[in-house]
Design an enzyme around this catalytic site. Structure first.
Site, PDB file in Angstrom:
ATOM      1  N   HIS A  11       0.817  -1.212   0.000  1.00 16.04           N
ATOM      2  CA  HIS A  11       0.000   0.000   0.000  1.00 16.04           C
ATOM      3  C   HIS A  11       0.857   1.272   0.000  1.00 16.04           C
ATOM      4  O   HIS A  11       2.040   1.260   0.325  1.00 16.04           O
ATOM      5  CB  HIS A  11      -0.923   0.015   1.232  1.00 16.04           C
ATOM      6  CG  HIS A  11      -0.171   0.041   2.532  1.00 16.04           C
ATOM      7  ND1 HIS A  11       0.374   1.190   3.059  1.00 16.04           N
ATOM      8  CD2 HIS A  11       0.123  -0.949   3.405  1.00 16.04           C
ATOM      9  CE1 HIS A  11       0.979   0.915   4.203  1.00 16.04           C
ATOM     10  NE2 HIS A  11       0.853  -0.383   4.439  1.00 16.04           N
ATOM     11  N   GLU A  84      -1.847  -7.004   7.627  1.00 17.17           N
ATOM     12  CA  GLU A  84      -0.505  -6.877   8.192  1.00 17.17           C
ATOM     13  C   GLU A  84      -0.391  -7.745   9.449  1.00 17.17           C
ATOM     14  O   GLU A  84      -1.397  -8.247   9.974  1.00 17.17           O
ATOM     15  CB  GLU A  84      -0.232  -5.403   8.519  1.00 17.17           C
ATOM     16  CG  GLU A  84       1.146  -5.087   9.071  1.00 17.17           C
ATOM     17  CD  GLU A  84       2.274  -5.521   8.149  1.00 17.17           C
ATOM     18  OE1 GLU A  84       2.503  -6.756   8.059  1.00 17.17           O
ATOM     19  OE2 GLU A  84       2.949  -4.657   7.565  1.00 17.17           O
TER      20      GLU A  84
END
Length: 210
Positions: A11, A84
């Protein structure tokens, strides 16, 4: 030879990235730089003609993937397995704050004695165990000659990539994390079950992304 390819895209930048705060599962959005990075990277990813897009369900990944989806004309499949690392009580802390609040755990973390010693956090093995199946599913869903794009997070993509390649995940600290909006490419050629690393930390030049 014809190959199936999977592009793993980290990202764009968030304000927590800029401040050095551990994000984990916090639902943090892109900052202005992150939006610019994602907008700049999207045409490059669209140019590889992906047939499918997958993304972590966290905002920073969803927003990044949105730019790719628009450029490529594709819909996105969100999967929480692509999140994550859960960083436990370290979430939201800078390294300095971590050192003050949890000095013993910080010392172990810096020394690499434990992959994630903080209470409530995942280990590299935990993350690999959830990342490997979804990355394999993505790759297996492609036909020969097709490319898919997965948008996720720096640390979990790194560990998942190591597992996918059959490399030792205990050495994950020796591999640099993908830059914001950097990507890695793996491929599996027809008639060969091995997965190969075809590129790592490719990205648009910073001057073009800001």
């Amino acid at each position: 030879m014809t190959a199936r390819r999977l592009v793993l895209l980290r990202h764009g930048q968030t304000s927590w990235n800029e401040a050095g705060r551990a994000q984990g599962h916090a639902d943090i959005s892109l900052d202005a730089t992150g939006h610019a990075q994602a907008a700049a990277a999207a045409p490059y990813l669209a140019a590889v003609r992906p047939v499918a897009l997958w993304s972590s369900d966290l905002a920073r990944a969803r927003e990044t993937c949105g730019y790719v989806a628009e450029a490529a004309g594709l819909s996105v499949k969100h999967d929480e397995r692509l999140r994550e690392f859960d960083v436990g009580v370290r979430q939201g802390l800078t390294l300095d704050e971590f050192a003050v609040r949890f000095p013993d755990e910080h010392a172990q973390w810096v020394a690499g004695d434990q992959p994630m010693p903080v209470a409530g956090g995942e280990t590299a093995g935990d993350v690999c165990a959830r990342m490997m199946p979804v990355l394999r599913e993505c790759l297996d869903s492609l036909d020969a000659g097709e490319t898919g794009v997965v948008v996720g997070h720096g640390a979990s993509l790194k560990v998942g990539l190591l597992g996918l390649l059959g490399w030792d995940i205990d050495g994950h600290r020796d591999l640099v994390v993908l830059d914001n909006c950097g990507w890695a490419t793996v491929e599996r050629r027809a008639g060969d079950e091995r997965i190969r690393l075809a590129g790592y930390n490719e990205k648009v030049l910073r001057s073009a992304a800001i």
